[in-house]
Motif scaffolding. Structure first.
Motif, mmCIF file in Angstrom:
data_model
loop_
_atom_site.group_PDB
_atom_site.id
_atom_site.type_symbol
_atom_site.label_atom_id
_atom_site.label_comp_id
_atom_site.label_asym_id
_atom_site.label_seq_id
_atom_site.Cartn_x
_atom_site.Cartn_y
_atom_site.Cartn_z
ATOM 1 N N ARG A 199 0.882 -1.309 0.122
ATOM 2 C CA ARG A 199 -0.024 0.126 0.077
ATOM 3 C C ARG A 199 0.817 1.253 0.070
ATOM 4 N NH1 ARG A 199 -2.244 0.437 6.010
ATOM 5 N NH2 ARG A 199 -0.431 1.147 7.032
ATOM 6 N N LEU A 200 2.174 1.006 0.415
ATOM 7 C CA LEU A 200 3.024 2.271 0.562
ATOM 8 C C LEU A 200 3.258 2.902 -1.126
ATOM 9 C CD1 LEU A 200 5.610 1.029 2.753
ATOM 10 C CD2 LEU A 200 3.958 2.597 3.179
ATOM 11 N N HIS A 246 0.578 3.497 -2.875
ATOM 12 C CA HIS A 246 -0.286 4.359 -3.346
ATOM 13 C C HIS A 246 0.049 5.650 -2.298
ATOM 14 C CE1 HIS A 246 -3.351 2.043 -5.293
ATOM 15 N NE2 HIS A 246 -2.561 1.142 -5.338
ATOM 16 N N ASN A 247 0.910 6.366 -2.974
ATOM 17 C CA ASN A 247 1.156 7.680 -2.048
ATOM 18 C C ASN A 247 0.528 8.656 -2.456
ATOM 19 O OD1 ASN A 247 2.226 8.103 -4.648
ATOM 20 N ND2 ASN A 247 4.318 8.295 -4.116
ATOM 21 N N GLY A 248 -0.723 8.701 -3.332
ATOM 22 C CA GLY A 248 -1.494 9.922 -3.749
ATOM 23 C C GLY A 248 -0.928 10.762 -4.612
ATOM 24 N N TYR A 249 0.269 10.856 -5.136
ATOM 25 C CA TYR A 249 0.827 11.393 -5.938
ATOM 26 C C TYR A 249 0.369 11.198 -7.514
ATOM 27 C CZ TYR A 249 3.611 13.883 -2.191
ATOM 28 O OH TYR A 249 3.881 14.348 -1.184
ATOM 29 N N VAL A 250 -0.261 12.149 -8.077
ATOM 30 C CA VAL A 250 -0.881 11.629 -9.477
ATOM 31 C C VAL A 250 0.619 11.257 -10.497
ATOM 32 C CG1 VAL A 250 -2.153 12.014 -11.492
ATOM 33 C CG2 VAL A 250 -2.896 13.223 -9.307
ATOM 34 N N GLN A 251 1.385 11.949 -10.302
ATOM 35 C CA GLN A 251 2.651 11.869 -11.290
ATOM 36 C C GLN A 251 3.388 10.438 -11.022
ATOM 37 O OE1 GLN A 251 3.976 15.547 -9.923
ATOM 38 N NE2 GLN A 251 4.333 16.125 -12.052
ATOM 39 N N TYR A 262 1.759 7.736 -10.066
ATOM 40 C CA TYR A 262 0.824 6.883 -10.747
ATOM 41 C C TYR A 262 1.362 7.001 -12.102
ATOM 42 C CZ TYR A 262 -1.955 7.112 -6.411
ATOM 43 O OH TYR A 262 -2.322 7.106 -5.156
ATOM 44 N N GLY A 263 1.143 8.124 -12.773
ATOM 45 C CA GLY A 263 1.468 8.479 -14.337
ATOM 46 C C GLY A 263 2.867 7.546 -14.564
ATOM 47 N N ALA A 264 3.841 7.858 -13.673
ATOM 48 C CA ALA A 264 5.417 7.094 -13.874
ATOM 49 C C ALA A 264 5.154 5.515 -13.879
ATOM 50 C CB ALA A 264 6.214 7.242 -12.951
ATOM 51 N N VAL A 266 3.471 4.496 -17.407
ATOM 52 C CA VAL A 266 4.703 4.545 -18.181
ATOM 53 C C VAL A 266 5.357 3.275 -18.199
ATOM 54 C CG1 VAL A 266 6.572 5.745 -19.212
ATOM 55 C CG2 VAL A 266 4.446 7.156 -18.565
ATOM 56 N N LEU A 281 3.639 0.468 -19.471
ATOM 57 C CA LEU A 281 3.601 0.586 -20.971
ATOM 58 C C LEU A 281 4.934 -0.057 -21.713
ATOM 59 C CD1 LEU A 281 1.847 3.940 -22.150
ATOM 60 C CD2 LEU A 281 1.299 1.536 -22.783
#
Lengths: 658, 100
Positions: A631-632, A634-639, A641-643, A646, A649
């Motif tokens: 769960r660590l 899931h830190n809440g930073y959108v970036q 998640y984006g990384a 990527v 991908l």
């Protein structure tokens, strides 16, 4: 014709529902009224059905009513069906008749108890299940009744549940019975495997047929196994060695319960079951040998314990165990009719004895110790007379009921067709036990009703005869205890008075006919000289009278000296018998404690440690730790998640390209 | 005449710029623009392939994507404005309450 058979169990059941659900609303008199009338009506319908049965010719003596199909799986078909043949006819009369009388008695005995409604609903429930047990037309219905009466017994032993002793006694009865029920169940399974059915009307003709055709030999292992398993069931319910220990403790219940359940009806269910299964037992002589030895031992050992008990109800309890032993001797020497005959007479005199004991306890204000009684006969004469009659009956003095049934059993044991020598030994033990029975029963009479009163001043003041609702049943039962035996007068005596028939034996003939045929074909028709029978009869009466006079000598004439002196002289035996051969203690150390430790092991180690800690909680622990690490992410930073997207991908691309 | 390779290289560079912009910048508006950049890089690729294959379906598709992207931008900006009204802030790292 058979349409009303279902009313016999239904009426007590309705009584149970009304008393159980509305008992507190309709008041005590309503409860008494419903409790007694439901049983009374059931008794009337029983008489009607039995009358109809007795009127039909011997080979048609069978009423069957199929109520509905209960279980139908593959080739297992079980109907809820009622069946009445001469055997269940006698049982049903005893059950409903004695129950009715005891219900009436209970209205007097429980008049001051707050929970009388509960008592009567349990009692009605008991009668319902007992009727199902007796009237069922297959083993499964019998088993339902069997378990039901066990439940009723448990509830009624622990009726005064506020005292721990009573609740414990109930538990003990229930658990010991479970062991027996286990045997009964296995026996049932084995019957189904062997005969493909559980209905009496299928099994017994089939067994007899298989034997005649030579498909199944005499004494085949499966038959012995069936019989011994069923016998295990019977030892539980009917308090035989090795499972008799619960019955004396069951005296913790109210006295009418002891009379009804633990003397007259429920405990005789085992005898009924064996008599019902008579064809199978006849085909397994080895099983009968085991039975006869066990029951003779029970009859003797229980009788000896009865000698030194001081609690009036416990004397009667051991006496019941001993008398049940007699019934089992009867059925296990293939004299099924004699066993049932003794069951019937025993129901009369033992119910009477228990109710008298209840009346005595009532007069003594709840005290059950015979050492504080004495000289009561002047104060409670009706109780005294009725109890005396019942005592003479149980001692086997002619022409009282017990004499005929007990003597028939002893005679049948003496002429046991399968094992003549064992039969003679059993006869000897039986006569000895009869003498002991006469001794301790008269000891009870002498200690209770004769001599000087040994209780407190207050008790002496309180002494009074019971109300008519209690003495009436006593008189009815005493009457039956005196004359009930005349239904089964042996031919020997009957011939003296110009061919008095043995009504009961003739009545039973259709039920036991095929057993008798099998025995006749196997062991040959036996002839015994009437002289021997006369001598044996005289002998057992003489032994009984000897027991009585010994009791008179010890407990009346030399009461101040002899009991103490005898206890000193035979101190080892005295201690052995007084402590009931330490059976309870032995069972505690040999059976209860190992099971206790085994259960502790299973609980603490297997369940609490392996299953809980390692299994269930262990998995949860790992999952929690694992997800705690994940769960660590899931830190809440959108970036972030984006990384990751990527990254994902790239990984996917790498997969597709490479 | 620009060949297909040129288009692919250009659109890859644009996509890369968008990705790096999305991962590194903090201003939500810039992030938004980076996303648009990535989207349009892909659109460019689609048009190039469509032309190369001689199939007009790809270019029609791109027109649709523009339409949908316009709607998406409208919704996205509306969210951003709503967010800004709440916290007076467009720094994306401040919006990290949705965790654990």
């Amino acid at each position: 014709m058979e349409g009303y058979l279902y009313l016999i169990p239904l009426l007590p059941f309705i009584g149970f529902l009304i008393n159980g659900l509305l008992g507190q609303k309709i008041g005590k008199s309503g409860v008494f009224c419903i409790g007694c009338s439901s049983i009374g009506l059931a008794f009337l319908f029983s008489i009607l059905a039995v009358y109809q049965l007795a009127c039909s010719p011997a080979e048609d003596r069978l009423l069957v009513q199929v109520l509905w199909s209960w279980i139908s799986v593959g080739n297992l078909n079980i109907d809820i069906a009622l069946m009445m043949d001469p055997l269940s006819a006698v049982m049903i009369l005893v059950v409903t008749g004695v129950s009715f009388v005891i219900h009436i008695y209970s209205t007097g005995y429980m008049a001051h108890d707050e929970a009388a409604w509960r008592f009567f609903s349990y009692l009605n429930m008991f009668v319902f299940f007992m009727i199902m047990l007796v009237l069922g037309s297959n083993y499964v219905v019998m088993f339902v009744g069997w378990e039901g009466v066990g439940l009723a017994s448990y509830l009624l032993i622990g009726f005064w549940y506020k005292e721990n002793v009573n609740a414990d006694a109930g538990k003990k009865a229930f658990i010991v019975n479970r062991i027996g029920d286990f045997g009964f169940l296995l026996g049932m399974f084995l019957i189904f495997i062997t005969f493909g059915s559980l209905s009496y009307l299928d099994i017994f003709p089939k067994a007899a047929h298989m034997y005649e055709q030579g498909i199944m030999a005499m004494n085949s292992p499966v038959m012995i196994a069936i019989c011994l398993l069923l016998f295990l069931g019977a030892t539980g319910k009917s308090a035989q060695i090795p499972l008799f220990v619960w019955l004396p403790d069951a005296m913790a219940g109210p006295t009418p319960v002891s009379a009804l359940i633990h003397a007259a009806t429920m405990v005789t269910a085992g005898v009924y079951m064996i008599a019902r299964t008579n064809v199978l037992f006849t085909l397994a002589p080895t099983a009968l040998l085991v039975l006869v030895l066990m029951s003779a031992a029970t009859a003797f050992i229980a009788a000896t314990i009865g000698i030194l008990q001081n609690d009036i109800k416990r004397v009667l309890a051991y006496s019941t165990v001993s008398q049940l032993g007699y019934m089992f001797i009867g059925v296990s020497v293939a004299a099924y009719g004699a066993g049932i005959f003794h069951l019937m007479t025993h129901a009369f005199f033992k119910a009477c004895l228990f109710l008298c004991a209840g009346s005595v306890i009532h007069a003594m204000g709840g005290d059950q110790d015979m050492r504080s009684m004495g000289g009561l006969w002047k104060k409670i004469p009706i109780t005294y007379i009725t109890m005396l009659f019942a005592t003479i009956a149980i001692s086997g003095i002619p022409p009282f009921a017990g004499f005929f049934s007990k003597d028939e059993i002893l005679w049948k044991a003496f002429t046991f067709p399968y094992y003549p020598v064992v039969g003679k030994i059993v006869w000897f033990i039986g006569v000895l036990a009869a003498g002991i029975t006469a001794f301790y029963m008269f000891r009870l009479i002498f200690m209770t009703f004769h001599g000087k009163f040994r209780g407190t001043e207050e008790q002496a003041h309180h002494l009074h005869e019971s109300p008519l609702s209690m003495t009436g049943p006593l008189m009815i039962l005493a009457f039956l205890a005196v004359f009930g035996g005349w239904l089964g007068v042996p031919h020997l005596i009957g011939n003296l008075f110009g061919h008095v028939p043995n009504i009961l034996e003739n009545f039973f003939e259709p039920v036991f006919a095929s057993s008798h045929e099998i025995i006749g074909a196997y062991a040959g028709v036996q002839h015994h000289s009437t002289v021997v029978e006369w001598v044996l009869m005289a002998g057992s009466v003489a032994v009984a009278i000897g027991g009585i006079s010994l009791a008179y000598h010890i407990y009346i004439r030399r009461v101040d000296v002899l009991p103490g002196k005898l206890a000193e002289t035979f101190s080892i035996y005295h201690r052995l018998v007084y402590n009931k051969y330490w059976v309870d203690e032995i069972y505690y150390y040999v059976v209860v404690l190992p099971f206790y430790y085994l259960s502790m092991f299973l609980w603490k180690v297997v369940d609490a440690f392996i299953i809980d800690d390692i299994g269930a909680n262990g998995q949860a622990w790992w999952v929690q730790r694992g997800s705690g690490a994940l769960r660590l992410v899931h830190n809440g930073y959108v970036q972030t998640y984006g990384a990751f997207m990527v990254l994902g991908l790239v990984v996917m691309l790498w997969f597709f390209i490479v | 005449m620009a060949s297909l390779t040129h288009y692919i290289v250009l659109s890859s560079i644009l996509f890369g710029l968008g990705t790096v912009g999305f991962c590194t910048r903090r201003n939500a508006l810039i992030l938004f623009m980076s996303i648009e950049l990535m989207l349009n890089a892909v659109n460019l690729m689609l048009v190039a392939f469509s032309n190369f294959m001689g199939d007009m379906a790809g270019q029609v598709m791109v027109i649709f994507i523009f339409a949908v992207a316009a709607a998406e931008v409208a919704v996205g900006l509306a969210i951003l404005i709503a967010l800004f009204r709440h916290v007076r802030e467009v720094d994306i790292t401040k919006f990290n309450v949705l965790k654990w």
